[in-house]
Design a protein around this motif. Sequence first.
Motif, PDB file in Angstrom:
ATOM      1  N   SER A 182      -3.006  -8.642  -4.131  1.00 38.56           N
ATOM      2  CA  SER A 182      -4.193  -8.104  -3.449  1.00 38.56           C
ATOM      3  C   SER A 182      -4.266  -6.588  -3.588  1.00 38.56           C
ATOM      4  CB  SER A 182      -4.184  -8.493  -1.968  1.00 38.56           C
ATOM      5  OG  SER A 182      -4.353  -9.871  -1.827  1.00 38.56           O
ATOM      6  N   GLU A 183      -3.132  -5.930  -3.424  1.00 38.98           N
ATOM      7  CA  GLU A 183      -3.098  -4.474  -3.572  1.00 38.98           C
ATOM      8  C   GLU A 183      -3.381  -4.078  -5.018  1.00 38.98           C
ATOM      9  OE1 GLU A 183      -2.726  -0.431  -2.541  1.00 38.98           O
ATOM     10  OE2 GLU A 183      -3.189  -2.226  -1.388  1.00 38.98           O
ATOM     11  N   PRO A 221      -9.363  -2.354 -10.107  1.00 46.55           N
ATOM     12  CA  PRO A 221     -10.418  -3.361 -10.281  1.00 46.55           C
ATOM     13  C   PRO A 221     -10.873  -3.537 -11.731  1.00 46.55           C
ATOM     14  CG  PRO A 221     -11.306  -1.385  -9.254  1.00 46.55           C
ATOM     15  CD  PRO A 221      -9.809  -1.213  -9.312  1.00 46.55           C
ATOM     16  N   ARG A 232      -7.050  -4.326  -5.615  1.00 44.11           N
ATOM     17  CA  ARG A 232      -7.754  -3.247  -4.931  1.00 44.11           C
ATOM     18  C   ARG A 232      -7.651  -1.938  -5.721  1.00 44.11           C
ATOM     19  NH1 ARG A 232      -7.082   1.045  -2.041  1.00 44.11           N
ATOM     20  NH2 ARG A 232      -4.813   0.982  -2.003  1.00 44.11           N
ATOM     21  N   ARG A 233      -6.452  -1.639  -6.207  1.00 49.88           N
ATOM     22  CA  ARG A 233      -6.232  -0.371  -6.911  1.00 49.88           C
ATOM     23  C   ARG A 233      -6.776  -0.351  -8.332  1.00 49.88           C
ATOM     24  NH1 ARG A 233      -0.103   1.766  -5.868  1.00 49.88           N
ATOM     25  NH2 ARG A 233      -0.002   1.069  -3.710  1.00 49.88           N
ATOM     26  N   SER A 264      -8.221  -5.443 -13.610  1.00 48.05           N
ATOM     27  CA  SER A 264      -8.097  -6.804 -13.096  1.00 48.05           C
ATOM     28  C   SER A 264      -9.307  -7.674 -13.398  1.00 48.05           C
ATOM     29  CB  SER A 264      -7.909  -6.764 -11.582  1.00 48.05           C
ATOM     30  OG  SER A 264      -6.795  -5.989 -11.238  1.00 48.05           O
ATOM     31  N   GLU A 300       0.814  -1.221   0.000  1.00 48.84           N
ATOM     32  CA  GLU A 300       0.000   0.000   0.000  1.00 48.84           C
ATOM     33  C   GLU A 300       0.844   1.267   0.000  1.00 48.84           C
ATOM     34  OE1 GLU A 300       0.369  -1.585   4.170  1.00 48.84           O
ATOM     35  OE2 GLU A 300      -0.281  -2.445   2.280  1.00 48.84           O
TER      36      GLU A 300
END
Length: 75
Positions: A53-54, A60, A57-58, A63, A11
């Motif tokens: 995971s990060e 979407p 999250r950043r 991804s 993060e």
Amino acid sequence: MAQRPDGIPPEELDDDTLRREVKHLHDTRHDALLGGSESALHAHTERMLALESEFLRRFPIESAPDPQRTRAGRR
């Protein structure tokens, strides 16, 4: 400067660095799996999961799966 044995927390990475780190981990995964010790593979896996995971999250939209690669999209 303090040492961070597990790397900079995902993060705290800027977007370009996060992308570069994810790519590097994917590039080195095979070597870690075949040639690394059990602890090296574990550390690689933990770092990879944290970075992925990060990334999810950043980014979407970036991804999201290609609809043609899902069962619903192929029907």
